[in-house]
Design an enzyme around this catalytic site. Sequence first.
Site, PDB file in Angstrom:
ATOM      1  N   ASN A 235       9.305  13.048  -5.477  1.00 39.66           N
ATOM      2  CA  ASN A 235      10.434  13.033  -4.528  1.00 39.66           C
ATOM      3  C   ASN A 235      11.675  12.374  -5.138  1.00 39.66           C
ATOM      4  O   ASN A 235      12.701  12.257  -4.476  1.00 39.66           O
ATOM      5  CB  ASN A 235      10.042  12.325  -3.220  1.00 39.66           C
ATOM      6  CG  ASN A 235       9.726  10.854  -3.418  1.00 39.66           C
ATOM      7  OD1 ASN A 235       9.815  10.321  -4.525  1.00 39.66           O
ATOM      8  ND2 ASN A 235       9.350  10.195  -2.336  1.00 39.66           N
TER       9      ASN A 235
ATOM     10  N   LYS B  45      -2.666  -0.212  -1.934  1.00 39.69           N
ATOM     11  CA  LYS B  45      -3.539   0.239  -3.024  1.00 39.69           C
ATOM     12  C   LYS B  45      -5.011  -0.008  -2.691  1.00 39.69           C
ATOM     13  O   LYS B  45      -5.884   0.763  -3.083  1.00 39.69           O
ATOM     14  CB  LYS B  45      -3.149  -0.445  -4.340  1.00 39.69           C
ATOM     15  CG  LYS B  45      -1.835   0.089  -4.905  1.00 39.69           C
ATOM     16  CD  LYS B  45      -1.957   1.576  -5.253  1.00 39.69           C
ATOM     17  CE  LYS B  45      -0.656   2.215  -5.621  1.00 39.69           C
ATOM     18  NZ  LYS B  45      -0.774   3.681  -5.833  1.00 39.69           N
TER      19      LYS B  45
ATOM     20  N   TYR C  61       2.141  -3.844  -1.079  1.00 36.29           N
ATOM     21  CA  TYR C  61       1.773  -2.929  -2.167  1.00 36.29           C
ATOM     22  C   TYR C  61       0.271  -3.034  -2.452  1.00 36.29           C
ATOM     23  O   TYR C  61      -0.426  -2.027  -2.527  1.00 36.29           O
ATOM     24  CB  TYR C  61       2.597  -3.255  -3.417  1.00 36.29           C
ATOM     25  CG  TYR C  61       2.328  -2.317  -4.563  1.00 36.29           C
ATOM     26  CD1 TYR C  61       2.736  -0.984  -4.504  1.00 36.29           C
ATOM     27  CD2 TYR C  61       1.641  -2.746  -5.688  1.00 36.29           C
ATOM     28  CE1 TYR C  61       2.477  -0.114  -5.554  1.00 36.29           C
ATOM     29  CE2 TYR C  61       1.381  -1.885  -6.744  1.00 36.29           C
ATOM     30  CZ  TYR C  61       1.806  -0.571  -6.666  1.00 36.29           C
ATOM     31  OH  TYR C  61       1.535   0.290  -7.708  1.00 36.29           O
TER      32      TYR C  61
ATOM     33  N   ALA D  30      -4.027   6.345  -9.096  1.00 34.80           N
ATOM     34  CA  ALA D  30      -3.442   5.092  -9.584  1.00 34.80           C
ATOM     35  C   ALA D  30      -3.613   3.988  -8.554  1.00 34.80           C
ATOM     36  O   ALA D  30      -3.091   4.068  -7.447  1.00 34.80           O
ATOM     37  CB  ALA D  30      -1.961   5.301  -9.877  1.00 34.80           C
TER      38      ALA D  30
ATOM     39  N   GLY E 130       8.106   9.862 -12.693  1.00 31.69           N
ATOM     40  CA  GLY E 130       8.187   8.405 -12.808  1.00 31.69           C
ATOM     41  C   GLY E 130       7.827   7.939 -14.205  1.00 31.69           C
ATOM     42  O   GLY E 130       7.593   8.759 -15.111  1.00 31.69           O
TER      43      GLY E 130
ATOM     44  N   ILE F 247       5.091   6.091 -15.617  1.00 31.08           N
ATOM     45  CA  ILE F 247       3.766   6.427 -16.177  1.00 31.08           C
ATOM     46  C   ILE F 247       3.511   7.928 -16.042  1.00 31.08           C
ATOM     47  O   ILE F 247       3.025   8.579 -16.969  1.00 31.08           O
ATOM     48  CB  ILE F 247       2.637   5.617 -15.497  1.00 31.08           C
ATOM     49  CG1 ILE F 247       2.881   4.114 -15.675  1.00 31.08           C
ATOM     50  CG2 ILE F 247       1.277   6.014 -16.083  1.00 31.08           C
ATOM     51  CD1 ILE F 247       1.824   3.214 -15.050  1.00 31.08           C
TER      52      ILE F 247
END
Length: 330
Positions: free
Chosen positions: A32, A155, A151, A119, A10, A12
Amino acid sequence: MHVLVTGGAGFIGSHIVTYHMDRGDNVHVVDNLLTGSLDNIAQYSDNSNFRFDEADILIWPDLDKAVSWADRIYHMAGVVGIFKVIEEPTRVLATNIAGSERVLRFVRDSGWNPVILMASSSEVYGTSGRSTLDEERTLVVTPDVNSRWNYAISKMADEALGLSFVQKYGLRISILRIFNVIGSRQMGQYGMVVPRFIQQAVSSEPVTVYGDGTQTRSFCDVRDAVVMFDKLAENPSANGQIVNVGKDEEISIQALAELIIERANSSSKIVHVSYEDAYGEGFVDVRRRKPDLKKLFKLIKYKLQWSLERTIDDLIAEQRAKSSEGKKEG
Ligand code: UDP
């Protein structure tokens, strides 16, 4: 050093890969490729210090081997990007929470104790950001739940999981609340504002400011972010801590659009698009987002290297190169 990066293909994650490959470390990526891309790590495919597995951390059978190999784990895998979050609200919760739980459980069961960086995101601050955001503040997710907050909820759950594994099993985990990181390889298709504005400005299309543009963000170059991650991992006092990572220079989205148009010397015009048209009904934007970095700079010494203008100039140059390549191929 052996470094495992979940989500390493990805945006980052792949910069973390570059950082450690440049230092001569051994790097293992599992991704993935849902939002990550092989292009981001292609340059290392023939490097004997590098290994890639296309797999989902929710079911990957070799996760136990990978975690027992690693001295350091960056757990970056997750469903990200506001358009993706709205499109796949259940997957966000499942992948982000169950994925983290499985990674941490496997570390615990391995009996090996790598340093883990997890993260998290400034999204956990929700809409509570009238002032600078510090790690001690109470987190509030507004009750008019729309999937945008899934989201943040995922997190928050990841953070709670991380802290619980530290307390109960002595794992060494630092939780990174990452604020609007930008840079090369970030994609606009899932909503991120900077790559979208860059692409629009370079191709002389209208630059789409959502809402009135007075909302603010604080952007940090990914090349600075990865150095700060590394420094946190090296400091044992960061263990068990939640730490904001980013840059504390705030800019309105309107001013960002103007800046990008100016730096690109573009003929693009700014158009305002309603939140409803951009994201669908009931969307609540974050008005202001600026990190308090006192805790970060108590834990690490670092002077940020990249100004917003410099990052934008690099991204414009890159986008121009991509566009002219596309034209040649077309
Ligand atoms: N935004 C915008 N135009 C776009 C994409 C995003 O004005 O084409 C706005 C978005 O509504 C938000 C800000 O830019 O106010 C930052 O959006 P992004 O999704 O990059 O980050 P986040 O909202 O998660 O901080």
